[in-house]
Design a protein around this motif. Structure first.
Motif, PDB file in Angstrom:
ATOM      1  N   VAL A  44       0.871  -1.149  -0.066  1.00 52.97           N
ATOM      2  CA  VAL A  44      -0.046   0.111  -0.177  1.00 52.97           C
ATOM      3  C   VAL A  44       0.954   1.173  -0.089  1.00 52.97           C
ATOM      4  CG1 VAL A  44      -1.788  -1.028   1.153  1.00 52.97           C
ATOM      5  CG2 VAL A  44      -0.146  -0.186   2.691  1.00 52.97           C
ATOM      6  N   SER A  45       0.271   2.466  -0.429  1.00 59.34           N
ATOM      7  CA  SER A  45       1.145   3.524  -0.257  1.00 59.34           C
ATOM      8  C   SER A  45       1.469   4.057   1.151  1.00 59.34           C
ATOM      9  CB  SER A  45       0.407   4.786  -0.943  1.00 59.34           C
ATOM     10  OG  SER A  45      -0.831   5.224  -0.308  1.00 59.34           O
ATOM     11  N   VAL A  46       2.511   4.625   1.269  1.00 54.46           N
ATOM     12  CA  VAL A  46       3.034   5.067   2.540  1.00 54.46           C
ATOM     13  C   VAL A  46       1.801   6.057   3.129  1.00 54.46           C
ATOM     14  CG1 VAL A  46       4.610   6.477   3.890  1.00 54.46           C
ATOM     15  CG2 VAL A  46       5.354   4.984   2.108  1.00 54.46           C
ATOM     16  N   ASP A  47       1.269   7.054   2.132  1.00 56.71           N
ATOM     17  CA  ASP A  47       0.268   8.004   2.676  1.00 56.71           C
ATOM     18  C   ASP A  47      -0.860   7.292   3.216  1.00 56.71           C
ATOM     19  OD1 ASP A  47      -0.867  10.805   2.570  1.00 56.71           O
ATOM     20  OD2 ASP A  47      -2.345   9.714   1.555  1.00 56.71           O
ATOM     21  N   TYR A  48      -1.245   6.164   2.623  1.00 51.12           N
ATOM     22  CA  TYR A  48      -2.291   5.474   2.994  1.00 51.12           C
ATOM     23  C   TYR A  48      -2.270   4.717   4.277  1.00 51.12           C
ATOM     24  CZ  TYR A  48      -6.391   2.254   3.350  1.00 51.12           C
ATOM     25  OH  TYR A  48      -7.357   1.549   3.610  1.00 51.12           O
ATOM     26  N   TYR A  49      -1.059   4.252   4.639  1.00 55.80           N
ATOM     27  CA  TYR A  49      -0.759   3.489   5.677  1.00 55.80           C
ATOM     28  C   TYR A  49      -0.593   4.558   6.930  1.00 55.80           C
ATOM     29  CZ  TYR A  49       0.942   0.958   9.555  1.00 55.80           C
ATOM     30  OH  TYR A  49       1.024   0.204  10.739  1.00 55.80           O
ATOM     31  N   VAL A  50      -0.028   5.739   6.900  1.00 58.85           N
ATOM     32  CA  VAL A  50       0.043   6.714   7.629  1.00 58.85           C
ATOM     33  C   VAL A  50      -1.299   7.103   8.052  1.00 58.85           C
ATOM     34  CG1 VAL A  50       0.709   9.076   7.953  1.00 58.85           C
ATOM     35  CG2 VAL A  50       2.366   7.504   6.956  1.00 58.85           C
ATOM     36  N   ARG A  51      -2.187   7.428   6.946  1.00 63.88           N
ATOM     37  CA  ARG A  51      -3.976   7.812   7.527  1.00 63.88           C
ATOM     38  C   ARG A  51      -4.251   6.664   8.156  1.00 63.88           C
ATOM     39  NH1 ARG A  51      -6.883   8.135   2.975  1.00 63.88           N
ATOM     40  NH2 ARG A  51      -5.531   7.459   1.392  1.00 63.88           N
ATOM     41  N   LEU A  52      -3.909   5.298   8.015  1.00 69.03           N
ATOM     42  CA  LEU A  52      -4.495   4.356   8.825  1.00 69.03           C
ATOM     43  C   LEU A  52      -4.174   4.688  10.387  1.00 69.03           C
ATOM     44  CD1 LEU A  52      -4.117   1.005   6.589  1.00 69.03           C
ATOM     45  CD2 LEU A  52      -6.218   2.069   7.521  1.00 69.03           C
ATOM     46  N   GLU A  53      -2.908   4.807  10.418  1.00 74.19           N
ATOM     47  CA  GLU A  53      -2.230   4.917  11.849  1.00 74.19           C
ATOM     48  C   GLU A  53      -2.665   6.168  12.398  1.00 74.19           C
ATOM     49  OE1 GLU A  53       1.453   4.177  12.983  1.00 74.19           O
ATOM     50  OE2 GLU A  53       1.750   1.994  12.384  1.00 74.19           O
ATOM     51  N   GLN A  54      -3.371   7.181  11.775  1.00 73.64           N
ATOM     52  CA  GLN A  54      -3.434   8.425  12.294  1.00 73.64           C
ATOM     53  C   GLN A  54      -5.179   8.289  12.484  1.00 73.64           C
ATOM     54  OE1 GLN A  54      -2.044  11.350   9.368  1.00 73.64           O
ATOM     55  NE2 GLN A  54      -0.148  11.446  10.700  1.00 73.64           N
ATOM     56  N   GLY A  55      -5.741   7.179  12.084  1.00 72.42           N
ATOM     57  CA  GLY A  55      -7.336   7.305  12.222  1.00 72.42           C
ATOM     58  C   GLY A  55      -8.170   7.877  11.222  1.00 72.42           C
ATOM     59  N   ARG A  56      -7.485   8.440  10.167  1.00 76.19           N
ATOM     60  CA  ARG A  56      -8.123   9.276   9.016  1.00 76.19           C
ATOM     61  C   ARG A  56      -8.568   8.369   8.050  1.00 76.19           C
ATOM     62  NH1 ARG A  56      -4.909  12.544   6.297  1.00 76.19           N
ATOM     63  NH2 ARG A  56      -2.975  11.707   7.127  1.00 76.19           N
ATOM     64  N   ALA A  57      -8.170   7.027   7.868  1.00 67.56           N
ATOM     65  CA  ALA A  57      -8.415   5.982   6.725  1.00 67.56           C
ATOM     66  C   ALA A  57      -9.550   5.193   7.317  1.00 67.56           C
ATOM     67  CB  ALA A  57      -7.283   5.561   6.198  1.00 67.56           C
ATOM     68  N   THR A  58     -10.719   4.985   6.672  1.00 69.72           N
ATOM     69  CA  THR A  58     -11.482   3.831   7.362  1.00 69.72           C
ATOM     70  C   THR A  58     -11.725   2.701   6.191  1.00 69.72           C
ATOM     71  OG1 THR A  58     -13.228   5.169   6.261  1.00 69.72           O
ATOM     72  CG2 THR A  58     -12.577   5.827   8.572  1.00 69.72           C
ATOM     73  N   GLN A  59     -12.410   1.612   6.758  1.00 70.04           N
ATOM     74  CA  GLN A  59     -12.891   0.729   6.036  1.00 70.04           C
ATOM     75  C   GLN A  59     -11.674   0.080   5.009  1.00 70.04           C
ATOM     76  OE1 GLN A  59     -16.652   1.485   4.337  1.00 70.04           O
ATOM     77  NE2 GLN A  59     -17.503   2.265   6.364  1.00 70.04           N
ATOM     78  N   PRO A  60     -10.521  -0.316   5.471  1.00 76.01           N
ATOM     79  CA  PRO A  60      -9.745  -0.909   4.593  1.00 76.01           C
ATOM     80  C   PRO A  60     -10.173  -2.150   4.077  1.00 76.01           C
ATOM     81  CG  PRO A  60      -8.762  -1.192   6.844  1.00 76.01           C
ATOM     82  CD  PRO A  60     -10.193  -0.131   6.923  1.00 76.01           C
TER      83      PRO A  60
END
Length: 297
Positions: A44-60
């Motif tokens: 996955v992209s670094v940006d997407y994983y960072v958003r996962l760890e920051q709680g900004r990406a949902t429903q992977p």
């Protein structure tokens, strides 16, 4: 704190770079893997994983969850926990509740030579047989084994393997909190334990999860001494969140003699506990929300 984000950070920190083929040197300051390393290994992209760890990406997606589980070395229990955390925002799961069926109490009454009890996901004991009451030295309904372990017994009480028991209990409560994030009673219990026990706070911060199944349990009873027992957990097949726990002793073992002595002492002392004591649990309301100010775990 976002539960999914915190769980990912805690799992990333425990993976040794060498275990996934990443060379290390003395200049490396990060414990475990870096975010970009997890992203690269997971595809996955670094940006997407960072958003996962920051709680900004949902429903992977399932594919992303599978890749993360593989890279982070999650076991089956942790993989299920990751899945539930990832789906929390899509669908809230109602905390189970309800009364103990009379048939279950009848089964509990049939277990006469071993301590046996029925417990819910909050570790509240809802019913117990006579030997369970004698082992814990109190009536079963109203006992919460997590509170008993951390706030009442501590290191020198009933639990001979106190430190291992604390690991198991915190892992179970972490798992339950992931399954039922809207359970205000569970959140209140976790907050109470965190306020009252430094050991609990330390273990909770690790974010480890643990499914209770079976294993050795040792108790240091004040009347009959050490009891090395085997615990079997039977999940009741009615989506109640309840389990039947039976603590048995090996045939011919000192523990078998100890349980027999305990039963005799209870009878000689005019034990007033009924063969089975039960707490009738009220149905949960359809919409349960934590009261204002309750910490979210």
């Amino acid at each position: 704190m976002d539960d999914l984000a915190g769980f990912l950070r805690s799992r990333r920190s425990r993976v040794a770079p060498a275990a996934v083929g990443i060379p290390t040197d003395n200049r490396r300051r990060v414990q475990g893997l870096r975010r970009e390393e997890v992203a690269h290994l997971s595809g996955v992209s670094v940006d997407y994983y960072v958003r996962l760890e920051q709680g900004r990406a949902t429903q992977p997606s399932e594919q992303v969850l599978d890749a993360l589980a593989r890279v982070l070395g999650l076991d089956e229990t942790e993989r299920g926990h990751l899945e539930r955390l990832a789906r929390q925002r899509r669908r809230r799961v109602q905390a189970p509740g309800g009364r103990i069926r009379p048939e279950l109490l009848r089964v509990l009454r049939l277990v006469a030579e071993a301590p046996a009890l029925i417990m819910d996901h909050r570790m509240d004991v809802l019913a117990g047989n006579r030997l369970a009451g004698l082992l814990f030295g109190r009536p079963m309904p109203g006992l919460n084994t997590a509170r008993h372990l951390f706030l009442e017994e501590a290191e020198h009480g009933l639990y001979a393997d106190w430190e291992q028991c604390t690991l198991d209990v915190v892992g179970h409560l972490r798992l339950a909190a992931g399954k039922y994030p809207e359970d205000s009673r569970l959140a209140s219990l976790i907050g109470e334990l965190a306020m009252g026990s430094e050991r609990f706070r330390h273990l909770w911060a690790r974010a480890n999860v643990h499914a209770r199944t079976h294993g050795r349990k040792a108790y240091r009873h004040p009347l009959v001494g050490l009891l090395e027992l085997h615990q079997e957990n039977f999940v009741l097949p009615d989506s109640s969140g309840m389990e039947l726990l039976v603590l048995s002793a090996a045939a011919g073992s000192p523990a078998e003699d100890g349980l027999r002595l305990l039963a005799g002492l209870g009878a000689d002392g005019g034990d007033a506990h009924p063969a089975v004591s039960a707490l009738m649990v009220p149905e949960q309301p359809e919409d349960v929300h934590p009261p204002p100010g309750t910490p979210r775990y």
